[in-house]
Scaffold this motif. Structure first.
Motif, short mmCIF file in Angstrom:
data_model
loop_
_atom_site.label_atom_id
_atom_site.label_comp_id
_atom_site.label_asym_id
_atom_site.label_seq_id
_atom_site.Cartn_x
_atom_site.Cartn_y
_atom_site.Cartn_z
N SER A 1 1.04 3.96 7.72
CA SER A 1 1.57 4.37 9.29
C SER A 1 1.87 2.81 9.54
O SER A 1 1.15 1.75 9.17
N GLY B 1 3.74 9.74 14.61
CA GLY B 1 2.42 10.44 14.53
C GLY B 1 1.71 10.70 15.68
O GLY B 1 1.00 11.44 15.82
N HIS C 1 4.42 7.63 10.79
CA HIS C 1 4.15 7.74 9.21
C HIS C 1 5.15 7.25 8.74
O HIS C 1 6.38 7.70 8.70
#
Length: 111
Positions: free
Chosen positions: A13, A40, A52
């Motif tokens: 991420s 996210g 992500h």
């Protein structure tokens, strides 16, 4: 002399600064150059959120597109996921077959 590097983060991420002037809802597919990520969290205008960069996501698919497991895919904001037949814009690959009439595909992002 060889160049050096310092470990920063895993990269699964990434922090993303929303400069669009509008809120970005969680789950939105975002283009980052030749890659895509998925928001996210909700990201407010001028706010920082996470996207992500790896994982398997169910993403809207271009109408009429058929995918087999392992097919390389590309993404277009207007039409969604479709097969990357020439390999020039691959952002991931299909992890399940998808029929032409299906509206989504399961895609493994390449990061």
């Amino acid at each position: 002399m060889a160049k050096t590097a310092t470990y920063w983060q895993k990269g699964e991420s990434l922090d993303y600064l929303n400069k669009t002037g509008a809120a970005i809802p969680a789950g939105t597919v975002l283009k980052l150059g030749a890659h895509i990520g998925v928001a996210g969290t909700d990201i407010p205008p001028e706010g920082l959120g996470s996207i992500h960069m790896v994982g398997v996501f169910k993403i809207e698919k271009k109408s009429g597109t058929t995918l087999a497991v392992g097919d390389p895919v590309k993404f277009d904001d207007a039409t969604g996921i479709e097969k990357d037949t020439d390999g020039t814009a691959t952002v991931g690959y299909a992890v399940e077959a998808a029929k032409a009439e299906e509206s989504t595909a399961f895609v493994k992002l390449l990061g």
